[in-house]
Every structure is written in structure tokens, then in C-alpha cells.
Design a protein around this motif. Sequence first.
Motif, PDB file in Angstrom:
ATOM      1  N   ILE A  14       0.837  -1.206   0.000  1.00  0.00           N
ATOM      2  CA  ILE A  14       0.000   0.000   0.000  1.00  0.00           C
ATOM      3  C   ILE A  14       0.867   1.248   0.000  1.00  0.00           C
ATOM      4  CG2 ILE A  14      -1.621   1.341   1.411  1.00  0.00           C
ATOM      5  CD1 ILE A  14      -2.891  -1.371   2.203  1.00  0.00           C
ATOM      6  N   LEU A  15       1.914   1.274   0.808  1.00  0.00           N
ATOM      7  CA  LEU A  15       2.809   2.436   0.837  1.00  0.00           C
ATOM      8  C   LEU A  15       3.494   2.651  -0.517  1.00  0.00           C
ATOM      9  CD1 LEU A  15       4.464   2.155   4.359  1.00  0.00           C
ATOM     10  CD2 LEU A  15       2.889   3.918   3.566  1.00  0.00           C
ATOM     11  N   CYS A  60       0.988   4.235  -2.842  1.00  0.00           N
ATOM     12  CA  CYS A  60       0.765   5.637  -2.477  1.00  0.00           C
ATOM     13  C   CYS A  60       1.933   6.527  -2.914  1.00  0.00           C
ATOM     14  CB  CYS A  60       0.545   5.761  -0.972  1.00  0.00           C
ATOM     15  SG  CYS A  60      -1.029   5.089  -0.424  1.00  0.00           S
ATOM     16  N   ALA A 111       1.811   6.951  -6.684  1.00  0.00           N
ATOM     17  CA  ALA A 111       0.745   7.879  -7.078  1.00  0.00           C
ATOM     18  C   ALA A 111       1.152   9.316  -6.780  1.00  0.00           C
ATOM     19  CB  ALA A 111      -0.544   7.526  -6.350  1.00  0.00           C
ATOM     20  N   LEU A 112       1.783   9.551  -5.654  1.00  0.00           N
ATOM     21  CA  LEU A 112       2.242  10.896  -5.294  1.00  0.00           C
ATOM     22  C   LEU A 112       3.292  11.392  -6.282  1.00  0.00           C
ATOM     23  CD1 LEU A 112       2.189  13.220  -3.236  1.00  0.00           C
ATOM     24  CD2 LEU A 112       3.990  12.028  -1.993  1.00  0.00           C
TER      25      LEU A 112
END
Length: 138
Positions: free
Chosen positions: A99-100, A103, A106-107
Motif C-alpha cells: 500500500i505504501l 501511495c 501515485a504521489l
Amino acid sequence: MKLEEKLTGLRKEKGLTQLELAEAVHVSRQAVSRWEVGTSIPTMENLASLGRLYGVPVDDLLNGREEPSKKEPPPADGEKTAKRWTALALAALSLTVLILTVCVAALLLSQREDAHNLSDLTGEEGVISDGTFSLEWP
């Protein structure tokens, strides 16, 4: 485990020589040697004598099962629970890392210089263009 391997191992565990075993079972040393190399098999009477001497059922000698004293005990309930919790913790950690990673990716993609929001584009009323893409409406 083969019969000959089991017979050799049990004799050595008892600390007996082939001659000492032969005398205890009332056979020749050569007979014991042949049993241990697998060129002959003890008679049922001799197997019974060997089983009594070694404290092992004849069935265990013939069927290749391990000696009861050498079997590992089944894991205790506490061990099973600890292993389950460890597996669950590793799964949770792996999911968190995944998940990290998503994220962060995506950032980073959202901060690319060539990424634009529609509000950043300029143009006439009814036309939006950034030089490579144009959207018109009435």
C-alpha cells in the motif's frame, strides 16, 4: 528406513558388536552381518528376539516406522498459535509495504511536470488546450 539400516542403528545405539548381538539372539555373527547389509532377513523368531532386546515392536522393524522415542512430539497449541500469529504479522507487513509503495508511486506521478489539471489550461471560452490536446464544446 530400511530394515537393515534400522537393525544396524539399533545395535549401535545399544552399544553392541555384531558378535555380542549374535550371542544374545543365538545366531552366528555372519547371520547378523547379512541382516545388516540386506542380503538376508531375520526369521520371525529372530525378529521377535531382536524386538524384545531393543524394546521395539516387530511391526515397527518390518514396516519402517521410526522408533517411538525418535518421533518428534506434535507441536503444542501455543506453538501453533505463535506460528499463526507470525504468519499473520508477515502478511500484514507485506500488505502495508504494498500500500505504501502504491501511495508513493501515485504521489510521484501527480507531481510530474507534464501533468496538468483542467484549471491550469488557458484558452477561449469553450476551448481548452495545452498545446498537445484540445477540447472544444459549443
